[in-house]
Write a protein that holds these residues in place. Structure first.
Motif, PDB file in Angstrom:
ATOM      1  N   SER A   1       0.777  -1.227   0.000  1.00 17.95           N
ATOM      2  CA  SER A   1       0.000   0.000   0.000  1.00 17.95           C
ATOM      3  C   SER A   1       0.807   1.274   0.000  1.00 17.95           C
ATOM      4  O   SER A   1       0.514   2.186  -0.746  1.00 17.95           O
ATOM      5  N   VAL A   2       1.828   1.365   0.830  1.00 17.75           N
ATOM      6  CA  VAL A   2       2.391   2.697   0.913  1.00 17.75           C
ATOM      7  C   VAL A   2       3.681   2.799   0.155  1.00 17.75           C
ATOM      8  O   VAL A   2       4.311   1.822  -0.157  1.00 17.75           O
ATOM      9  N   GLY A   3       4.019   4.023  -0.152  1.00 16.17           N
ATOM     10  CA  GLY A   3       5.218   4.240  -0.915  1.00 16.17           C
ATOM     11  C   GLY A   3       4.976   3.603  -2.249  1.00 16.17           C
ATOM     12  O   GLY A   3       3.859   3.547  -2.717  1.00 16.17           O
TER      13      GLY A   3
ATOM     14  N   TYR B   1      -4.766   2.857  -6.445  1.00 14.17           N
ATOM     15  CA  TYR B   1      -4.326   4.237  -6.689  1.00 14.17           C
ATOM     16  C   TYR B   1      -4.375   5.047  -5.400  1.00 14.17           C
ATOM     17  O   TYR B   1      -3.423   5.752  -5.051  1.00 14.17           O
ATOM     18  N   ASP B   2      -5.502   4.929  -4.677  1.00 22.27           N
ATOM     19  CA  ASP B   2      -5.646   5.695  -3.428  1.00 22.27           C
ATOM     20  C   ASP B   2      -4.555   5.319  -2.437  1.00 22.27           C
ATOM     21  O   ASP B   2      -3.966   6.186  -1.782  1.00 22.27           O
ATOM     22  N   GLU B   3      -4.297   4.015  -2.328  1.00 23.73           N
ATOM     23  CA  GLU B   3      -3.281   3.568  -1.378  1.00 23.73           C
ATOM     24  C   GLU B   3      -1.916   4.111  -1.760  1.00 23.73           C
ATOM     25  O   GLU B   3      -1.160   4.577  -0.908  1.00 23.73           O
ATOM     26  N   ALA B   4      -1.611   4.027  -3.056  1.00 27.02           N
ATOM     27  CA  ALA B   4      -0.267   4.419  -3.483  1.00 27.02           C
ATOM     28  C   ALA B   4      -0.051   5.917  -3.352  1.00 27.02           C
ATOM     29  O   ALA B   4       1.068   6.368  -3.129  1.00 27.02           O
ATOM     30  N   THR B   5      -1.123   6.695  -3.496  1.00 23.64           N
ATOM     31  CA  THR B   5      -0.936   8.145  -3.452  1.00 23.64           C
ATOM     32  C   THR B   5      -1.116   8.725  -2.053  1.00 23.64           C
ATOM     33  O   THR B   5      -0.892   9.903  -1.860  1.00 23.64           O
ATOM     34  N   SER B   6      -1.538   7.888  -1.090  1.00 22.63           N
ATOM     35  CA  SER B   6      -1.694   8.476   0.241  1.00 22.63           C
ATOM     36  C   SER B   6      -0.327   8.565   0.910  1.00 22.63           C
ATOM     37  O   SER B   6       0.525   7.695   0.753  1.00 22.63           O
ATOM     38  N   SER B   7      -0.132   9.656   1.629  1.00 22.21           N
ATOM     39  CA  SER B   7       1.210   9.936   2.127  1.00 22.21           C
ATOM     40  C   SER B   7       1.363   9.650   3.614  1.00 22.21           C
ATOM     41  O   SER B   7       2.480   9.626   4.114  1.00 22.21           O
ATOM     42  N   ASN B   8       0.280   9.461   4.327  1.00 21.37           N
ATOM     43  CA  ASN B   8       0.466   9.167   5.747  1.00 21.37           C
ATOM     44  C   ASN B   8      -0.513   8.111   6.229  1.00 21.37           C
ATOM     45  O   ASN B   8      -1.394   7.652   5.486  1.00 21.37           O
ATOM     46  N   HIS B   9      -0.354   7.756   7.462  1.00 22.39           N
ATOM     47  CA  HIS B   9      -1.115   6.679   8.060  1.00 22.39           C
ATOM     48  C   HIS B   9      -2.610   6.981   8.070  1.00 22.39           C
ATOM     49  O   HIS B   9      -3.446   6.112   7.800  1.00 22.39           O
ATOM     50  N   ALA B  10      -2.937   8.227   8.392  1.00 20.68           N
ATOM     51  CA  ALA B  10      -4.355   8.589   8.529  1.00 20.68           C
ATOM     52  C   ALA B  10      -5.092   8.398   7.209  1.00 20.68           C
ATOM     53  O   ALA B  10      -6.225   7.906   7.178  1.00 20.68           O
ATOM     54  N   GLN B  11      -4.403   8.758   6.106  1.00 21.76           N
ATOM     55  CA  GLN B  11      -5.046   8.597   4.801  1.00 21.76           C
ATOM     56  C   GLN B  11      -5.303   7.128   4.487  1.00 21.76           C
ATOM     57  O   GLN B  11      -6.330   6.778   3.921  1.00 21.76           O
ATOM     58  N   LEU B  12      -4.368   6.292   4.904  1.00 24.09           N
ATOM     59  CA  LEU B  12      -4.540   4.859   4.655  1.00 24.09           C
ATOM     60  C   LEU B  12      -5.718   4.325   5.447  1.00 24.09           C
ATOM     61  O   LEU B  12      -6.501   3.503   4.952  1.00 24.09           O
ATOM     62  N   GLU B  13      -5.849   4.789   6.682  1.00 20.72           N
ATOM     63  CA  GLU B  13      -6.995   4.371   7.491  1.00 20.72           C
ATOM     64  C   GLU B  13      -8.299   4.772   6.810  1.00 20.72           C
ATOM     65  O   GLU B  13      -9.288   4.034   6.823  1.00 20.72           O
TER      66      GLU B  13
ATOM     67  N   HIS C   1      -2.792  -5.957   6.378  1.00 20.96           N
ATOM     68  CA  HIS C   1      -1.474  -6.527   6.617  1.00 20.96           C
ATOM     69  C   HIS C   1      -0.423  -5.443   6.626  1.00 20.96           C
ATOM     70  O   HIS C   1       0.482  -5.431   7.459  1.00 20.96           O
ATOM     71  N   HIS C   2      -0.573  -4.511   5.710  1.00 23.76           N
ATOM     72  CA  HIS C   2       0.410  -3.442   5.646  1.00 23.76           C
ATOM     73  C   HIS C   2       0.342  -2.557   6.883  1.00 23.76           C
ATOM     74  O   HIS C   2       1.362  -2.082   7.371  1.00 23.76           O
ATOM     75  N   LEU C   3      -0.854  -2.326   7.385  1.00 31.36           N
ATOM     76  CA  LEU C   3      -1.002  -1.480   8.571  1.00 31.36           C
ATOM     77  C   LEU C   3      -0.626  -2.240   9.841  1.00 31.36           C
ATOM     78  O   LEU C   3      -0.958  -1.815  10.944  1.00 31.36           O
ATOM     79  N   ASN C   4       0.024  -3.380   9.639  1.00 34.37           N
ATOM     80  CA  ASN C   4       0.538  -4.178  10.747  1.00 34.37           C
ATOM     81  C   ASN C   4      -0.551  -4.816  11.605  1.00 34.37           C
ATOM     82  O   ASN C   4      -0.326  -5.152  12.762  1.00 34.37           O
ATOM     83  N   LYS C   5      -1.736  -4.972  11.034  1.00 34.93           N
ATOM     84  CA  LYS C   5      -2.768  -5.717  11.757  1.00 34.93           C
ATOM     85  C   LYS C   5      -2.760  -7.131  11.197  1.00 34.93           C
ATOM     86  O   LYS C   5      -3.664  -7.539  10.479  1.00 34.93           O
ATOM     87  N   LYS C   6      -1.682  -7.869  11.528  1.00 40.89           N
ATOM     88  CA  LYS C   6      -1.473  -9.148  10.835  1.00 40.89           C
ATOM     89  C   LYS C   6      -2.536 -10.168  11.205  1.00 40.89           C
ATOM     90  O   LYS C   6      -3.012 -10.917  10.354  1.00 40.89           O
TER      91      LYS C   6
END
Lengths: 261, 356
Positions: B11-13, B138-150, B178-183
């Motif tokens: 998701s990120v980066g 697209y949304d995941e890749a373009t979000s820059s911080n944790h809050a946006q991913l949530e 998984h990416h947000l570490n909620k394995k």
């Protein structure tokens, strides 16, 4: 019956322009029209709900296990088999577990089945309506015309096929009547439609017939209306249970590898 | 590049693919890849301005599932010319668009990605499950911080509340969890999905990866076996099974080690049998046989006699040698290997020759 060799009939060349040609063109155009009308009338198959998906996929799971059992070790296979046989027997994957002991529902009252039947009927109507109209048109306007002569001789058997609508006993089989030309077009234009509309067109009626024969092939439904999933599940459980032979493909692999070198 | 799976992006980066979690097709494809040699100066070759759709598609296909940054970049640079092609509305065109979307996101060309996504949703509608998943990527890749991913995650939850059968979005949600570490949540969601659809090999292989990450090896092995039931000829899954059983052998108690190592060896051998020239397979064979030949196992009971293990070891050495020298000399039939893997094989061979 003695055939008159070189039987001559004087035809008006206008017959070609005013009958043979129009019939062919009309047949092709109706085919194309029918294709697009069918596309318009087709309703997209309803997406299945999660319970139905679960029911179908878990059934496939069992089949997969059965066909590829030799790929996994015996212990893994046995544990899976025991689990699936128990679950299948208990009916835990069924859409409605209560219906297990009931008689199968009448396919006519099943809404899914109705949908399918509606689609089938639409398809049939698309065949029947234009055919009736065109045949009526040909009968009304062109009945009894002899419109062309085939360039090759044929046996007497073809007479009924090529000369329908013309009640002349002694005419050579090579002469083709207008009504027969219509039938020839009806059945013989398939490759023309494939050329115009591509492979999966619905213009040709033979295709539609094939589809009618096995309607389950193109739909998402694994269990057709009227089939009882509970019974299929218990049959599959039995299939799994009677599987005794298990040859793990990895047994003796080291010898196989060494033998190839 | 396979575009069939929605897993492949993190998701990120910049998204990247989890190592070897892909499944090869049922038929063992040749490892030979003549179109794109990894070391060829792909960056400096300008594509001719008029390439056809098929040419572009084959360029995308020639790249492996986990492209290197330079490969991604060169593909991403094709974006303007692909977007300038007239839209023909063929399946190939949309496949190309999907691959292009993923590549442009990898390289950070968000403007092109936006445009590609726009065209896809214009054609298939915003409510198409696949387009929704691509939008999510697209949304995941373009979000820059944790809050946006949530926020994105919340979006997924809402979509799934309305339509629980939207599999692409379900998969995206699991990856994001998984990416947000909620394995644990990711694993729970994935098992729920597999209860619904146990015939999806991609899900099983992903679950195996998740279990492997939390060191639950027997569960991971179970999942990979499940993949084999669906795709019996997936040689990379066989090799993966070998890898995991080999790692599991280390952690298992004494006495069981030899048994597990032998199982691992057999999986590797099967991988090699299905696809000769499979570097990972031979690497595994060599590694496991070397371990089995260690003196501490000499007294252990084994099912494969020692001389056979010895022979297998030398077979693997020969093949690895072939591959390494062939790759270095750029011989025909030996291109297309992952350079990192070849380097690792070379290291193994050198370590072996210096010790003996």
């Amino acid at each position: 019956m003695a055939q008159v060799v070189g039987q001559q009939i004087l035809r008006d060349p206008a017959l070609f322009y005013w009958i043979l040609f129009p019939i062919t063109v009309v047949m092709i155009l109706t085919g194309v029209l029918r294709h697009y009308a069918t596309l318009l009338l087709q309703s997209a198959p309803k997406p299945l709900d999660s319970k139905a998906i679960r029911e179908q996929k878990n059934y496939l799971h069992g089949i997969n296990l059965r066909t590829n059992a030799n790929q996994i070790p015996l212990s893994s296979f046995t544990s899976r088999k025991n689990y699936l046989v128990a679950a299948y027997g208990a009916g835990s994957f069924l859409k409605d577990p209560d219906a297990k002991n009931k008689a199968p529902a009448n396919p006519m009252s099943d809404p899914n089945g109705m949908d399918q039947m509606m689609n089938m009927m639409k398809g049939n109507m698309m065949m029947i309506v234009p055919q009736t109209v065109i045949m009526g048109w040909i009968n009304a306007f062109f009945s009894g015309f002899v419109i062309m002569k085939l360039p090759f001789p044929l046996t007497i058997r073809f007479k009924s096929m090529l000369q329908s609508g013309v009640m002349t006993k002694d005419m050579d089989v090579r002469w083709v009547s207008s009504l027969s030309w219509y039938f020839l077009c009806l059945f013989g234009l398939r490759s023309v439609f494939t050329f115009i509309l591509g492979n999966e067109n619905s213009a040709d009626q033979t295709m539609a017939q094939v589809q009618q024969m096995n309607p389950q092939q193109n739909t998402q439904q694994l269990f057709g209306p009227g089939q009882d999933p509970a019974k299929m599940y218990s049959a599959e459980a039995e299939n799994l249970e009677v599987m005794v032979q298990h040859e793990f493909v990895l047994d003796g692999i080291e010898d196989r590898i060494l033998a190839t070198v | 590049m396979s575009v069939d799976d929605v897993w492949q992006l993190r998701s990120v980066g910049r998204p990247q693919r989890l190592r070897d979690s892909s499944i090869s097709s049922a038929r063992p494809p040749p490892t030979v890849n003549r179109t794109a040699h990894p070391l060829s100066p792909i960056l400096f070759t300008d594509p001719p301005p008029t390439m056809s759709l098929a040419t572009y598609l084959s360029r995308f296909k020639s790249v492996s599932g986990s492209p290197t940054p330079s490969e991604s970049l060169s593909l991403s640079q094709l974006a303007p010319s692909i977007l300038n092609l007239t839209i023909t509305d063929t399946p190939e065109q949309w496949t190309l668009y999907e691959s292009l979307l993923l590549t442009t996101l990898r390289t950070g060309d968000d403007t092109s990605a936006r445009l590609v996504l726009q065209r896809l949703s214009d054609r298939f509608g915003n409510s198409n499950a696949r387009v929704m998943a691509l939008q999510g990527i697209y949304d995941e890749a373009t979000s820059s911080n944790h809050a946006q991913l949530e926020e994105v995650l919340k979006n997924y939850d809402e979509v799934l509340k309305e339509d629980p059968t939207n599999f692409p979005i379900t998969k995206r949600r699991i990856t994001l969890l998984h990416h947000l570490n909620k394995k644990t949540e990711a694993i729970a969601a994935l098992t729920a999905l597999l209860d619904l659809n146990p015939t999806d090999g991609e899900c099983w292989s992903q679950l195996a990866q998740y279990y492997f990450e939390v060191s639950m090896f027997s569960q991971a092995i179970y999942c990979l076996e499940e993949v084999l039931l669906i795709l019996p000829n997936a040689y990379n899954i066989h090799a993966r099974l070998g890898e995991i059983s080999c790692i599991a052998a280390e952690t298992s108690g004494a006495g069981k080690e030899v048994e597990k190592l032998e199982a691992s060896l057999r999986w590797y051998l099967r991988a090699v049998e299905l696809c000769d020239g499979y570097l990972r397979g031979y690497y595994g064979v060599k590694m496991v046989t070397a371990r089995l030949l260690q003196s501490k196992y000499s007294s252990a009971t084994r099912t494969i006699p020692e001389e056979k293990v010895n022979k297998l070891n030398s077979v693997a050495t020969v093949h690895l040698n072939d591959i390494v020298t062939g790759f270095e000399k750029n011989k025909k039939g030996f291109t297309g290997y992952n350079p990192a893997e070849v380097a690792a094989a070379k290291e193994l061979l050198e370590a072996d020759s210096s010790s003996s």
